[in-house]
Design an enzyme around this catalytic site. Structure first.
Site, mmCIF file in Angstrom:
data_model
loop_
_atom_site.group_PDB
_atom_site.id
_atom_site.type_symbol
_atom_site.label_atom_id
_atom_site.label_comp_id
_atom_site.label_asym_id
_atom_site.label_seq_id
_atom_site.Cartn_x
_atom_site.Cartn_y
_atom_site.Cartn_z
ATOM 1 N N TYR A 57 10.835 2.943 4.551
ATOM 2 C CA TYR A 57 10.593 3.884 5.650
ATOM 3 C C TYR A 57 11.617 3.631 6.763
ATOM 4 C CZ TYR A 57 5.990 4.701 3.443
ATOM 5 O OH TYR A 57 4.966 4.989 2.571
ATOM 6 N N HIS A 122 6.138 0.013 -4.716
ATOM 7 C CA HIS A 122 6.101 1.388 -4.191
ATOM 8 C C HIS A 122 6.111 2.426 -5.310
ATOM 9 C CE1 HIS A 122 7.309 3.534 -0.194
ATOM 10 N NE2 HIS A 122 6.471 4.266 -0.881
ATOM 11 N N SER A 201 -1.441 10.486 2.271
ATOM 12 C CA SER A 201 -1.471 11.939 2.532
ATOM 13 C C SER A 201 -2.886 12.508 2.402
ATOM 14 C CB SER A 201 -0.506 12.688 1.596
ATOM 15 O OG SER A 201 0.796 12.179 1.713
ATOM 16 N N PRO A 202 -3.891 11.859 3.025
ATOM 17 C CA PRO A 202 -5.264 12.369 2.905
ATOM 18 C C PRO A 202 -5.472 13.690 3.634
ATOM 19 C CG PRO A 202 -5.184 10.604 4.520
ATOM 20 C CD PRO A 202 -3.818 10.655 3.874
ATOM 21 N N GLY A 204 -3.275 16.047 3.255
ATOM 22 C CA GLY A 204 -2.393 16.980 2.543
ATOM 23 C C GLY A 204 -1.069 17.162 3.265
ATOM 24 N N GLY A 206 -0.586 17.106 6.342
ATOM 25 C CA GLY A 206 -0.825 17.949 7.520
ATOM 26 C C GLY A 206 -1.439 19.296 7.193
HETATM 27 N N1 LIG Z 1 2.844 5.145 -1.238
HETATM 28 C C1 LIG Z 1 3.533 6.258 -1.080
HETATM 29 O O1 LIG Z 1 4.340 6.646 -1.927
HETATM 30 C C2 LIG Z 1 3.288 7.083 0.153
HETATM 31 C C3 LIG Z 1 3.746 8.417 0.215
HETATM 32 C C4 LIG Z 1 3.491 9.153 1.387
HETATM 33 C C5 LIG Z 1 2.830 8.557 2.449
HETATM 34 N N2 LIG Z 1 2.419 7.262 2.354
HETATM 35 C C6 LIG Z 1 1.676 6.591 3.461
HETATM 36 O O2 LIG Z 1 0.555 7.396 3.808
HETATM 37 C C7 LIG Z 1 0.593 7.708 5.195
HETATM 38 C C8 LIG Z 1 -0.030 9.073 5.451
HETATM 39 O O3 LIG Z 1 0.526 10.080 4.620
HETATM 40 P P1 LIG Z 1 1.364 11.295 5.164
HETATM 41 O O4 LIG Z 1 1.910 11.001 6.508
HETATM 42 O O5 LIG Z 1 2.317 11.660 4.075
HETATM 43 O O6 LIG Z 1 0.318 12.496 5.198
HETATM 44 P P2 LIG Z 1 -1.004 12.866 6.017
HETATM 45 O O7 LIG Z 1 -1.565 11.672 6.665
HETATM 46 O O8 LIG Z 1 -1.815 13.644 5.061
HETATM 47 O O9 LIG Z 1 -0.458 13.907 7.095
HETATM 48 C C9 LIG Z 1 0.404 13.561 8.150
HETATM 49 C C10 LIG Z 1 0.755 14.841 8.874
HETATM 50 O O10 LIG Z 1 -0.426 15.403 9.429
HETATM 51 C C11 LIG Z 1 -0.275 15.619 10.817
HETATM 52 N N3 LIG Z 1 -1.585 15.291 11.421
HETATM 53 C C12 LIG Z 1 -2.202 14.077 11.446
HETATM 54 N N4 LIG Z 1 -3.417 14.163 12.036
HETATM 55 C C13 LIG Z 1 -3.562 15.458 12.398
HETATM 56 C C14 LIG Z 1 -4.595 16.176 13.053
HETATM 57 N N5 LIG Z 1 -5.727 15.566 13.415
HETATM 58 N N6 LIG Z 1 -4.414 17.495 13.280
HETATM 59 C C15 LIG Z 1 -3.278 18.131 12.901
HETATM 60 N N7 LIG Z 1 -2.259 17.500 12.263
HETATM 61 C C16 LIG Z 1 -2.398 16.174 12.015
HETATM 62 C C17 LIG Z 1 0.848 14.732 11.256
HETATM 63 O O11 LIG Z 1 1.572 15.323 12.304
HETATM 64 P P3 LIG Z 1 1.652 14.682 13.778
HETATM 65 O O12 LIG Z 1 2.447 13.428 13.672
HETATM 66 O O13 LIG Z 1 2.370 15.766 14.533
HETATM 67 O O14 LIG Z 1 0.243 14.487 14.217
HETATM 68 C C18 LIG Z 1 1.727 14.661 9.990
HETATM 69 O O15 LIG Z 1 2.635 15.750 9.971
HETATM 70 C C19 LIG Z 1 2.068 7.591 5.572
HETATM 71 O O16 LIG Z 1 2.248 7.344 6.944
HETATM 72 C C20 LIG Z 1 2.505 6.420 4.727
HETATM 73 O O17 LIG Z 1 2.165 5.191 5.379
HETATM 74 C C21 LIG Z 1 2.628 6.543 1.212
#
Ligand SMILES: NC(=O)c1ccc[n+]([C@@H]2O[C@H](COP(=O)([O-])OP(=O)(O)OC[C@H]3O[C@@H](n4cnc5c(N)ncnc54)[C@H](OP(=O)(O)O)[C@@H]3O)[C@@H](O)[C@H]2O)c1
Length: 326
Positions: A57, A122, A201-202, A204, A206
């Protein structure tokens, strides 16, 4: 803040963690370091004790921000990070033992710590047998540099192979109302082996929060521009899921984001999702999901409401889609 234990490992984490990736990459302009540090400390003050990062990252930068933020409270938090890509050589999966060791030394320095609480591979490296990967992490645990072993996006066969060498504490893979494939084979195996589940990405990415529709213009640097699921025609088709989430959330007097997170939490007591955000008010909103409970009838009603909705579009670009372990 409620806590959860990841499988039979004994590793206790806040029921919701903070995915820190978006602080440094993927969703448009990264946060300035002091802003990212403050957000992480604000999360801790609100009860979050589980922080997720990775060597890749940034690359590297996110671990530096997480390390700076958590240094004063190191003994009160669980830090998870990940190895597994040849960053300098183009980014292909690389879990050769020497590469794992090099990654861990770098992560320890950037995270300003003497141990990594939860170290994930990863992505599965098809050129390095899983037994070698697990064997290397086992040595790192014996040396005190790592406390727990995890996998990310691994398939059933590799989960079993890894667990036979070294107990796996957690699998981190995508899981949400938009991506339920883990229910078919993965969750039963995790239950059988006593492995915890950390959905990434719980929300989705965003989409489930209802803040993205066909007209939403993502920043040029936003990686969702490369994700087929976010193509305009797929966004339009997938809006049916958002509409359903919005309706159920309104009935329950919670927000769509809270419904998405509470639904994941309700699936098993050994699940701890790691939603990402760069905004404090959203972090607080997301934490609110921990106190939402459902009756069995409510869960059945949600299942019925979403059952006919087909999500369109791959969740990764072609190159990353090909790396998923089956
Ligand atoms: N192991 C892997 O391969 C892998 C892959 C992907 C992600 N991850 C990990 O999982 C974590 C979370 O996944 P992710 O970031 O991909 O997806 P996510 O948590 O499903 O979604 C994040 C997105 O949602 C928005 N968001 C968050 N809370 C919100 C709310 N209450 N209302 C409206 N929008 C909201 C954020 O924007 P804002 O910042 O503008 O709020 C961001 O654009 C990552 O940070 C990472 O640590 C791991």
């Amino acid at each position: 803040m409620k806590t959860r234990t990841l499988g039979s490992s004994g590793l206790e984490v806040s029921a919701i963690g903070l995915g820190c990736m978006g602080i440094s990459q993927s969703y448009g302009t990264p946060l300035a370091t002091p802003v990212g540090v403050k957000l992480i400390r604000d999360a801790f003050e609100r009860g979050i004790t589980f922080f997720d990062t990775a060597e890749v990252y940034g690359p590297y930068k996110n671990e530096e921000v997480v390390g700076e933020a958590l240094e004063p409270i190191r003994d009160q938090v669980v830090i998870s990070t990940k190895f597994g890509f040849d960053i300098a050589g183009g980014g292909a999966p690389d879990s050769r033992p020497a590469s794992i060791r090099k990654a861990v030394e770098g992560s320890l320095k950037r995270l300003r710590t003497d141990r990594i609480d939860l170290l994930y591979q990863h992505r599965v490296d098809r050129n390095t047998p899983m037994e070698e990967v697990a064997g290397t992490v086992k040595e790192l645990i014996a040396e005190g540099k790592v406390k727990h072993f995890g996998l990310s996006e691994a398939g059933v066969a590799n989960i079993r192979r890894a667990h036979a060498v070294l107990p796996v504490t957690a699998l981190q893979s995508e899981y949400s109302l938009m991506w339920r494939e883990p229910e078919e084979q993965i969750l039963p195996v995790l239950a059988e082996l006593g492995i915890g589940f950390v959905p990434f990405s719980p929300l989705g990415k965003g989409f489930l929060t209802g803040t993205i529709d066909t007209d939403t213009k993502l920043a040029e640097t936003d990686f969702r521009n490369t994700v087929p699921r976010f193509d305009p025609e797929n966004r339009a088709a997938n809006q049916a899921m958002v509409d359903t989430v919005r309706t159920i959330a309104a009935d329950k007097q919670i927000t769509p984001a809270q419904l998405a997170l509470a639904w994941v939490l309700a699936q098993q007591p050994w699940i701890a999702p790691i939603p990402g955000t760069t905004k404090l008010h959203r972090l607080e909103e997301n934490i609110g999901a921990v106190d939402v409970t459902f009756t069995a009838a409510e869960l059945a009603a949600i299942a019925a409401a979403v059952s006919g909705i087909e999500i369109k579009g791959d969740r990764y670009s072609a190159v990353n889609q090909a790396r998923i372990d089956r």
